[in-house]
Design an enzyme around this catalytic site. Sequence first.
Site, mmCIF file in Angstrom:
data_model
loop_
_atom_site.group_PDB
_atom_site.id
_atom_site.type_symbol
_atom_site.label_atom_id
_atom_site.label_comp_id
_atom_site.label_asym_id
_atom_site.label_seq_id
_atom_site.Cartn_x
_atom_site.Cartn_y
_atom_site.Cartn_z
ATOM 1 N N ASP A 1 0.873 -1.180 0.000
ATOM 2 C CA ASP A 1 0.000 0.000 0.000
ATOM 3 C C ASP A 1 0.907 1.226 0.000
ATOM 4 O O ASP A 1 2.121 1.106 0.183
ATOM 5 C CB ASP A 1 -0.893 -0.030 1.259
ATOM 6 C CG ASP A 1 -2.038 0.986 1.225
ATOM 7 O OD1 ASP A 1 -2.187 1.708 0.218
ATOM 8 O OD2 ASP A 1 -2.779 1.053 2.224
ATOM 9 N N HIS A 2 0.318 2.386 -0.207
ATOM 10 C CA HIS A 2 1.069 3.644 -0.124
ATOM 11 C C HIS A 2 0.797 4.305 1.229
ATOM 12 O O HIS A 2 -0.348 4.334 1.672
ATOM 13 C CB HIS A 2 0.634 4.586 -1.268
ATOM 14 C CG HIS A 2 1.104 4.140 -2.612
ATOM 15 N ND1 HIS A 2 0.301 4.179 -3.740
ATOM 16 C CD2 HIS A 2 2.308 3.650 -3.011
ATOM 17 C CE1 HIS A 2 1.009 3.732 -4.782
ATOM 18 N NE2 HIS A 2 2.213 3.402 -4.366
ATOM 19 N N TRP B 1 -5.210 3.592 0.940
ATOM 20 C CA TRP B 1 -6.271 2.683 0.495
ATOM 21 C C TRP B 1 -5.927 2.134 -0.882
ATOM 22 O O TRP B 1 -6.787 1.967 -1.725
ATOM 23 C CB TRP B 1 -7.648 3.372 0.464
ATOM 24 C CG TRP B 1 -8.025 3.972 1.762
ATOM 25 C CD1 TRP B 1 -8.032 5.303 2.077
ATOM 26 C CD2 TRP B 1 -8.459 3.291 2.957
ATOM 27 N NE1 TRP B 1 -8.421 5.487 3.382
ATOM 28 C CE2 TRP B 1 -8.696 4.267 3.937
ATOM 29 C CE3 TRP B 1 -8.652 1.939 3.284
ATOM 30 C CZ2 TRP B 1 -9.119 3.955 5.224
ATOM 31 C CZ3 TRP B 1 -9.072 1.637 4.561
ATOM 32 C CH2 TRP B 1 -9.306 2.630 5.509
ATOM 33 N N HIS B 2 -4.632 1.899 -1.106
ATOM 34 C CA HIS B 2 -4.175 1.378 -2.402
ATOM 35 C C HIS B 2 -3.683 -0.061 -2.246
ATOM 36 O O HIS B 2 -2.720 -0.472 -2.875
ATOM 37 C CB HIS B 2 -3.023 2.250 -2.936
ATOM 38 C CG HIS B 2 -3.448 3.632 -3.333
ATOM 39 N ND1 HIS B 2 -2.548 4.629 -3.652
ATOM 40 C CD2 HIS B 2 -4.684 4.171 -3.476
ATOM 41 C CE1 HIS B 2 -3.219 5.725 -3.960
ATOM 42 N NE2 HIS B 2 -4.508 5.481 -3.857
ATOM 43 N N GLN B 3 -4.324 -0.832 -1.384
ATOM 44 C CA GLN B 3 -3.841 -2.192 -1.123
ATOM 45 C C GLN B 3 -3.847 -3.029 -2.400
ATOM 46 O O GLN B 3 -4.852 -3.061 -3.116
ATOM 47 C CB GLN B 3 -4.728 -2.879 -0.080
ATOM 48 C CG GLN B 3 -4.621 -2.275 1.303
ATOM 49 C CD GLN B 3 -5.647 -1.201 1.573
ATOM 50 O OE1 GLN B 3 -6.391 -0.790 0.696
ATOM 51 N NE2 GLN B 3 -5.691 -0.733 2.798
#
Length: 361
Positions: A114-115, A291-293
Site C-alpha cells: 500500500d502507499h 487505500w491502495h492495497q
Amino acid sequence: EGADFHQHTIRDGRRETSYTAFVKPVLHRRNLTVMRKTRVLRILVERGEATGVEILQGDRRHVIRARREIVVSAGSLNSPHLLMLSGIGEGRMLAAQGIAVARDLPGVGRNLQDHWFGPMIWEVTRGSSYNDALRGLGKYVEGVKYLLARRGLLALSVSASAVFARSSDALAQPDLQMVLRPVSYTFHPKGAVMVDGFPGVSAGVVLLNPGSRGHVSLRSPDPLAAPAFQPNYLSDPDDGRRTVLGLRRMREIMSRDPVAARVVAERLPGPAVQEDGALLEHIRAHGNCGWHQVGTCRMGRDALSVVDPRLRVHGIGRLRVADGSVMPTITSGNTNAPCIMIGEKAADMIRQDALPRRDTS
Ligand SMILES: Cc1cc2nc3c(=O)[nH]c(=O)nc-3n(C[C@H](O)[C@H](O)[C@H](O)COP(=O)(O)OP(=O)(O)OC[C@H]3O[C@@H](n4cnc5c(N)ncnc54)[C@H](O)[C@@H]3O)c2cc1C
C-alpha cells in the site's frame, strides 16, 4: 520530474464508480444478473476445478453453479480471504483452521502493499486556500451550491495536483509523489475530519515503490469473520528514509517563489521538526494509508505466486482472480485506473480463452 493537475473520475459532480461506469449501462442484458446485498461465502472446488459459489442473501444460503468459470474480484483484502475460505492458500494455516486444503498455495494473502502518506500543512495568505469557503457560513453556501447544481468546491476532489520526483538522481524514474491540496484539515481522534481554522494548504508525500510487505491471514473458518490484516507500513527502513527525503523536497518547493510569497508558516510537521528521526516519527504518527492495497494474489510463475499471466489460479481449473490483488508490485501512482485496466484486460482474456460449457443440471 513533472507537476500537473490530477486526472479525476468525476461525473456530474460525483465520483464515478466502476459500477456506474461499466455495469449500470448494461443492466438490461439478458446474460447479466446483479445480486444486491449478497455475499459470497466460498468457492466450491471439486476435483481440482471451481464449480460454483456459496452465497448468503439475507439470512439464506444458496449455491450457484458455474457453467464456464468463476472470476474472483473481491479486492486485495477480500479475494485472498475468499480463496483461503475455499481451501486455497497456505496448507498449514488452512489445516489449523479446520479447512480442507484444495490447493496448497502459500502466496495467497502475502505480498500486501500500500502507499503511506506523510502529511504536511502550511498556513498561507488569505485567498490562497479554500479553507475560508469551507467553514462558517461559507460551508452552507457550498452545500447549497452542491445540492442544487452539483457545482462548487464540493464537486471537486481535494487532491488537486501532484509532483513526481526522484529521491536520488541515481534512480531511473520517480519514486516520490507529492499530492497537493488547496485545503488543509485535521483528523480528530473521534473520526471527524475538520477543515483547519486558518487559511491552509496541505500535501501528502508518498513513496511510490515501498519495500515493506504485509499480509492477510485467516483468523477463523467462519466466512463472516474478518481476516487479519498486517500491513507493516514503513517496516522497510528505506521506505521511511525516502519518505523523509520527500518531505524535505516538499519544503524546498514551498520555500521558492512564486509559491513562497503565499506561505505564512509551516504548521505540520512545523519548523522545529528538522532531524531525520523526528521527521520519520512525524510520518509514522500522523501519516495515513492510501487505500491502495494490492498484491495479495500476485501474478507470476514462481512458488509464491497465485495466478498465472492469464489470471488463472495455479492448480485450480476454471478459476481466475481479476482485481488489484494480482499486481506483483504496486503502481507508481493511484490504483483505481490500473484496477479498471486489469478488469478490461481480464475481460479480453476470458473471451479469448472461452472454455466449453459444463453441464450444471
Ligand atoms: C476510501 C478510498 C479512497 C480511494 N481513493 C482513490 C483515489 O482517489 N484514486 C485512486 O486511484 N484510487 C483510490 N482508491 C483505491 C481504489 O478504489 C482501489 O485501488 C480499487 O477500487 C481496487 O479495485 P479492486 O477491483 O481491486 O477492488 P474493490 O474496488 O475493493 O472491489 C471489490 C468488490 O468486491 C466486493 N466484495 C468483497 N468481498 C465480497 C464477498 N465476499 N462477496 C461479494 N462481494 C464482495 C466489495 O464490496 C467490492 O465491491 C481509494 C480507495 C478507498 C477505499
